[in-house]
Each structure stands twice: as C-alpha cells, then as structure tokens.
Design a protein around this motif. Structure first.
Motif, PDB file in Angstrom:
ATOM      1  N   THR A 593     -29.055  88.911   8.061  1.00 40.45           N
ATOM      2  CA  THR A 593     -28.560  88.422   9.340  1.00 40.45           C
ATOM      3  C   THR A 593     -27.705  89.490   9.996  1.00 40.45           C
ATOM      4  N   SER A 594     -27.730  89.534  11.318  1.00 36.66           N
ATOM      5  CA  SER A 594     -27.065  90.615  12.047  1.00 36.66           C
ATOM      6  C   SER A 594     -25.550  90.475  12.064  1.00 36.66           C
ATOM      7  N   THR A 595     -25.054  89.231  12.040  1.00 37.02           N
ATOM      8  CA  THR A 595     -23.608  89.003  12.114  1.00 37.02           C
ATOM      9  C   THR A 595     -23.020  88.906  10.717  1.00 37.02           C
ATOM     10  N   VAL A 628     -31.110  83.570  13.427  1.00 41.37           N
ATOM     11  CA  VAL A 628     -30.242  82.390  13.431  1.00 41.37           C
ATOM     12  C   VAL A 628     -30.774  81.404  14.466  1.00 41.37           C
ATOM     13  N   LEU A 629     -31.114  80.204  14.020  1.00 33.58           N
ATOM     14  CA  LEU A 629     -31.672  79.186  14.900  1.00 33.58           C
ATOM     15  C   LEU A 629     -30.572  78.393  15.593  1.00 33.58           C
ATOM     16  N   TRP A 630     -29.533  78.042  14.840  1.00 35.19           N
ATOM     17  CA  TRP A 630     -28.404  77.340  15.439  1.00 35.19           C
ATOM     18  C   TRP A 630     -27.215  77.368  14.492  1.00 35.19           C
ATOM     19  N   THR A 631     -26.043  77.157  15.023  1.00 39.64           N
ATOM     20  CA  THR A 631     -24.829  77.010  14.230  1.00 39.64           C
ATOM     21  C   THR A 631     -24.134  75.720  14.650  1.00 39.64           C
ATOM     22  N   GLU A 632     -23.412  75.176  13.728  1.00 38.77           N
ATOM     23  CA  GLU A 632     -22.642  73.960  13.979  1.00 38.77           C
ATOM     24  C   GLU A 632     -21.767  74.146  15.211  1.00 38.77           C
ATOM     25  N   ARG A 633     -21.624  73.099  16.002  1.00 38.86           N
ATOM     26  CA  ARG A 633     -20.771  73.189  17.185  1.00 38.86           C
ATOM     27  C   ARG A 633     -19.911  71.933  17.318  1.00 38.86           C
ATOM     28  N   GLY A 634     -18.828  72.100  18.045  1.00 41.44           N
ATOM     29  CA  GLY A 634     -17.998  70.957  18.370  1.00 41.44           C
ATOM     30  C   GLY A 634     -17.032  70.513  17.305  1.00 41.44           C
ATOM     31  N   GLY A 635     -16.761  71.350  16.304  1.00 39.66           N
ATOM     32  CA  GLY A 635     -15.844  70.932  15.252  1.00 39.66           C
ATOM     33  C   GLY A 635     -15.018  72.085  14.737  1.00 39.66           C
ATOM     34  N   GLU A 636     -13.869  71.800  14.127  1.00 35.01           N
ATOM     35  CA  GLU A 636     -13.009  72.815  13.528  1.00 35.01           C
ATOM     36  C   GLU A 636     -13.670  73.347  12.262  1.00 35.01           C
TER      37      GLU A 636
END
Length: 705
Positions: A593-595, A628-636
């Motif tokens: 992965t790039s990141t 990377v298709l998606w990462t979790e969002r909206g949470g700490e």
C-alpha cells in the motif's frame, strides 16, 4: 497511560497535550508518576526536552501540555532514511550526553531511554516521556525485584529489578546509538524474556557499527555499572562540539524535519462543540473550584499518539467529536449515533492460562465452544454461556483445532515424577462432552508431557504437527535437551508422511515454534519464530516438508500474528508498516500500500483484504492490486487496535477501539454498534453467529451480524 493530542492555544501556540486515561487516573500512584513526569520534564529544560507549558496532575483528567517538537522520533527517522552516518551518530550521542547530564546533576534518571523517546530537531535531540523517571535512590514507586522499562534498551541491573542509576542511562544511551548507526538494537528484538536474558548475559551485537565507534559503545555496554564511562567522558569521546547540529545530519532527515514543521500549520483547527450543561464534569475540564483551567487550549480534533509525551509528526482527524474516554454512547455527528450494547454473556474460565500458552483460544463447533485452559478443557454452550462439561487432560490452546467439521486434539499426558511420558497421539474429540472419539495417529518416541507440541493445521487428509522428544524438566516452555520436529501425518492411515527437525529453542522462551500456519494448495505457509526472537516466513512443500523459500518478517510484537494467516492460491498477505502481498511461488513482493501506517494482520474475504490501520481504523484493500477501496469514516480512530485481525460478518466487521468492540458497516463504512469489552483477541463462532472476545480468564459473546 493516556492519549496525546496536537493542540493549539487561543494565542496560536501549538502544543502536545497529554491526558491520562480515566481508569488510570483513579490510582493515586499513577497520579504521582504523572506529577513526577512533569517535574522531570521541567528539570531537563527546553534545550534538551519539550518545554512544559502547563500541567495539572490533580485535575479529574490529569493533563500535561508541552511544546510541540518539530522533528521525528529517532526510530521513525532511521526507518524512513536508514541508519545514520557516523558523524550524525556522534553528534547525536554527544548532545544526548548533555541532556542526560542535565538530569543526573539534578539526581534524576530517565530509565526508559529508547529511540521512540528521542525527537530529532535541527537544533539537537530532545528527550521526552519521563513516565517512569525518578530520583536516584528513590524506589517508592518501584516494586522490589520488578523490571520496569523497555526490555530492548534496559540495563542489566534494571532488567533484574535492581537500582538503575546514571550508569543505567549510559547503558541505554549506547543501545540507542547502536540502533541509530545500524537500524537494530544491541540485543536484537523479540519477546521480553529472551531480551532480558540477552541484556543480562549475552554480548552486545555491534555488527554494522563503524569501527572507530564500536569500542566506545562497547565500554558503555559493560554489564557492571562501574565499568561504564560518565556522560561527560563519553561526550568527549564522541564529538568535539564543533559546528551546528544540523550540519551533521543527512539531507533526508533535514528534509523530513522541514516537512513536519510545515505540516503543523497546513490545516486550520476546528473548535470543539461546547460541553453539554449539567453536573457531569466533562473530560478536558478540571473539577470546579479545585485547580486552574487549561488556559484555553483547543484540541485540534484527534489523538497524535498513545503514551508519548510529545510527537514529531501530525496525524490530523477533523471530525468534530469531543475527546472523551471510557464507554457509553458516543455521538459522532448531529445525524449519526452509535448504539453501545451489552454483550450476550460472559463466561469466566476457572484456570488462568499461562503466558506461554497465550490467552484462551475458543474452538467452536456444533453449538459448543471448547475452551482449552492448560489444565484441561471446558465445554461452554454457544447459546447461553453455561458450562456443560470439563476434562482434565491438560491440553492447551496450541493442541486443539477445529477443521472440516471435526474437533482434533494432541493428547497431553499426566505428569510423572521422571518427566518422561508416553507418545503423543492425535485424536478426534466429541465437542458435546470432550471425550475422545478416535485415535488417528501415534508419534513414536515423543513425550506427551512436554508443553511445546503444536497442532498447526489440518486438511481433508493430513495433519501438520510439532512434536517433541526429551525429558520435561519443568524449567519453562522448552526443556534443556529437548528436540522438536515438524511433521505431517496421514489422517486415514496414521502414517507419518515426513518429519523435519526444528531449531533448538532457549528453554525460557515464552512462545512456541510457530505463531500461525495454513495449508494452501501444495504449500504449507508458516510464520516461525527462531531462537533470537525474530520471525521468519517459511513456505514448505506440503507433501515433503522441504523449504521452498523463506524470508525475515520484521515485526516488533510477534503475538499479533497469532490471529491467523491471510492467503489465497497465489499470495500471502501481511500487515506491518504497510499492507503488502508476497507471491507464494517465490516470496517476491507483488504490491505494498502506498500510505505508511501501522497495520494489524489482515483478513481475506471475496478478494478483499480487511485490516485495522493505526490512526486510520478499518481499511478495505483490493487483494489483487493493493488499491485501498475504502477506510472507516465518521468515528474516532486514535485508539484503534492493530494487535489483532478484524472479525468479519455479513453486515459488519468488528475490531477493538479503546475499550470498545466496534462494528463497522460494510456498506456505509461507519460505526453502527459498539460494545464495552475487556477482550484482547476476537474470534468468530460462525454457526452460532457470535463474536467471541477473550482475555486471560474471560470469554465474552457478542452478536455476529
């Protein structure tokens, strides 16, 4: 100990704001340590440390604000740019001698000097994190005989719980400089028991240290404190003091320092919402009438690091979420709320599992959960959590396995006075009562009293096992003179198809030969720990046991690999500083992965990898391309745990975040449900639709959806 935030005062000053976790703040000794940490940080001063802006150890949430240091931790600098040239190591060492000298003249010792606690700036290094620093000769906060610190950089006297004075800091400093010059510590890495043994008895590994520098560091690494030089003498041996510190740093490191300085002002912070009115004292405020306020410090919106006093890099989280500890319902935005639900049931295991056997590992089959404890097994109902049966054959979690709808067990014999038992046998077991159904194979010449046998994996026809020979001397997981072999047994005939000897292990090692294994087509894929505590990826021909290829897997915490192996017919998928894929045919890297984020072990499902990233949360990656298709969002996500793979259901993926088990929707990629948990590892009971959270003594069930 707590969470550190990047923060900015109302006047524009950027600081690192360290807060103590609420559960720890209830301990008076922890508060005392926190106060002493602030005192020690003031002693070292702003030339050699992060200047203390303000602190309050008596607040309901104790806090400490220091300057935000513009520079990377030494371990990140070496990881990014490689080992430092000799001139940089010498300049770094001399400056750190001055920093330690400042402490020692005030009769304070650091006791936890290591690369991650040294921030490298253009003007010199800064020493941080004085969480276990104390006055020389003061042992009131140290239990007699207890080793406190970081094993890889402890002094021999500290490793045995003895007095650690200024000479102990010199020993640790030499270890730091060895790391800076070579990329490895003087005593390698691995499990704590092995490291402590090498620190006390083994010679330091100075391979790769420049020839002119090695004798100087060797003297600092003397086992006897009196044989080590003082910081003043060492500084003179390292550097003449000429030139600016930045002149001695490589260009790559200077460029990194410059980037980090620019990043601090790249984003505009958002103010947190005003606290809800009411009697509750919000985290981030002091108790009314007790102490002064935090003088208008504004959280920039996310945790920078856990347990460090001041970070060098900035990971920004821009959601407007109050920085609150503990459990309870957490409001993530004005339109989305998560539910915090109680678990279905909790079962307490009678026998505490010993360290070398790891936590309780449940084996679920046919409506029952079999819990090996090291002193026997217990059968627990998946529906109710009620115990249904006990057996007392002393099997541990390494010797039982569910595969292909059957429960298998390596037999463990009763202890005898001479330590020589019977041959190990492979059996099938009835999960309804724990009784043996059939003996499938018998391994001649082995000793079933040795606790180091492992049942690695089972296919339709073959079981792959580790069995040992020799006398059980009771000294530890491994006995003196013990020999172990990896073998394959035919399940129908009981015939041993092949056997390969394994390297001798140090008798006090607390982990066994293999952390995980999986049969993939014609290959047996294993993660194998070797004698020096390092991990190697070893891929064998499943039909002969011959090694097809192997390569090192540099990982600081091997225990995270116990969660299993993610592999398909072509690739092995791994976590670490990035997610990456290796070709099973030859071990070549196909993609990374790039990141760069620390990732826990991944789970593979329908061509998609799911893993937890540090500071990122749950991430989904295309297994073929690494995209990377998606990462979790909206949470700490500051406390997202990378110590275990996520558990996948049909609607949610589950992982631990702080004290919560979080259920992330696979469609919206947001948190839908949360559960309070003390679990450290998590497993699926797919038939009963349960997530099973385990620690050293408890098994807790949550719904799997």
């Amino acid at each position: 100990m707590g969470t550190v935030y990047v923060a900015r005062s109302s006047g524009g000053r950027t600081v690192a704001l360290k807060t103590m976790h609420a559960a720890i703040a209830t301990d008076p000794a922890a508060r005392t340590r926190f106060r002493l940490e602030a005192d020690a940080a003031r002693v070292i001063g702003d030339r050699f440390g992060a200047r203390v802006v303000d602190a309050d150890a008596l607040a309901e949430t104790p806090w400490l604000a220091t300057e935000y240091v513009l520079g990377p931790p030494l371990d990140e600098a070496v990881e990014a740019a490689g080992p430092l040239p000799e001139q940089s190591v010498r300049a770094l060492g001399a400056a750190l001698c001055s920093a330690l000298g400042q402490l020692h003249r005030s009769d304070v010792v650091h006791r936890d000097l290591k690369p991650s606690n040294i921030l490298v700036t253009a003007y010199g290094p800064k020493v941080i994190d004085f969480g276990i620093a104390r006055a020389i000769g003061d042992d009131r906060l140290t239990r007699a005989g207890a080793a406190v610190g970081t094993p890889a950089f402890m002094s021999p006297e500290q490793a045995t719980g003895q007095e650690h004075d200024a000479g102990g800091d010199v020993f640790a400093l030499a270890g730091v400089l060895v790391y800076a010059a070579t990329g490895h510590g003087p005593f390698g890495h691995g499990q704590a028991a092995d490291l402590l043994y090498r620190v006390r008895y083994a010679e330091a590994d100075l391979s790769g240290v420049p020839a002119a520098l090695a004798p100087v560091l060797a003297q600092c690494l003397a086992k006897e404190p009196g044989a080590r030089p003082t910081t003043a003498y060492l500084a003179a041996q390292l550097h003449d003091g000429k030139g600016e510190f930045a002149d001695h740093l490589p260009h790559e490191l200077l460029a990194d320092i410059g980037r980090r300085a620019a990043d601090v002002w790249r984003l505009v912070p958002q103010r947190l919402p005003a606290p809800v009115a009411g009697p509750e004292v919000m985290a981030g405020t002091t108790a009314a009438g007790r102490r002064r306020s935090r003088r208008g410090v504004l959280a920039l919106g996310g945790a920078l690091a856990v347990g460090a006093a001041a970070g060098g890099g900035a990971w920004w989280w821009q959601e407007r979420t109050p920085a609150r500890g503990g459990g309870g319902t957490r409001t993530k935005s004005s339109t989305h709320r998560t539910q915090n639900i109680e678990p279905l049931w909790t079962y307490t295991v009678d026998v505490v599992v010993t360290a070398e056997l790891g936590a309780v590992v449940p084996q679920a089959l046919g409506g029952m959960i079999v819990v090996p404890t090291g002193g026997g097994s217990q059968g627990v109902s998946s529906a109710s959590g009620a115990r249904k049966w006990d057996s007392y054959s002393e099997e541990s979690s390494w010797q039982t396995l569910v595969a292909g709808g059957r429960l298998y067990r390596l037999s463990i014999g009763e202890e005898t006075s001479d330590g020589i038992g019977a041959a190990v046998t492979l059996q099938t077991v009835d999960p309804k009562n724990g009784k043996t159904i059939k003996t499938l194979a018998r391994f001649a010449g082995t000793n079933d009293e040795l606790p180091t046998h492992q049942l690695l994996c089972v296919t339709d026809r073959v079981a792959y096992v580790v069995v040992g020979k020799g006398k059980n001397d009771g000294t530890g997981a491994f006995s003196v003179g013990e020999t172990d072999a990896l073998g394959a047994a035919d399940l129908e005939t009981g015939k041993l198809l092949w056997s390969k000897p394994l390297p001798v292990r140090f008798e006090l090692s607390s982990r066994l030969h293999f952390l995980a294994a999986k049969a993939v087509g014609s290959r047996l894929v294993t993660l194998q720990e070797v004698k020096d505590g390092t991990v190697r990826i070893v891929v064998r021909d499943a039909s002969t046991g011959a090694v097809l290829w192997e390569r090192p897997y540099g990982i600081d915490e091997p225990d995270v690999l116990r969660g299993g192996i993610a592999a398909d017919s072509d690739h092995l998928y791994l976590g670490g500083s990035r997610l990456w894929a290796l070709r099973l045919s030859d071990g070549a890297v196909t993609w990374k992965t790039s990141t760069e984020h620390v990732h826990g072990p991944p789970v593979l499902k329908a061509g998609i990898l799911y893993a937890v990233g540090g500071g990122v949360g749950l991430t989904a990656v295309d297994a073929r391309s690494g995209k990377v298709l998606w990462t979790e969002r909206g949470g700490e996500v500051s406390e997202a745990s990378t110590a275990w793979p996520p558990v996948l259901g049909t609607r949610y993926a589950y992982y631990k975040n702080g004290t919560l088990l979080r259920a992330i929707s696979l469609s919206s990629h947001t948190t839908s449900l949360t559960y309070q948990t003390s679990g450290r590892q998590f497993y699926a009971d797919a038939d009963a639709k349960l997530v099973l959270g385990v620690d050293s003594q408890n098994l807790t069930a949550y719904p799997l959806q």
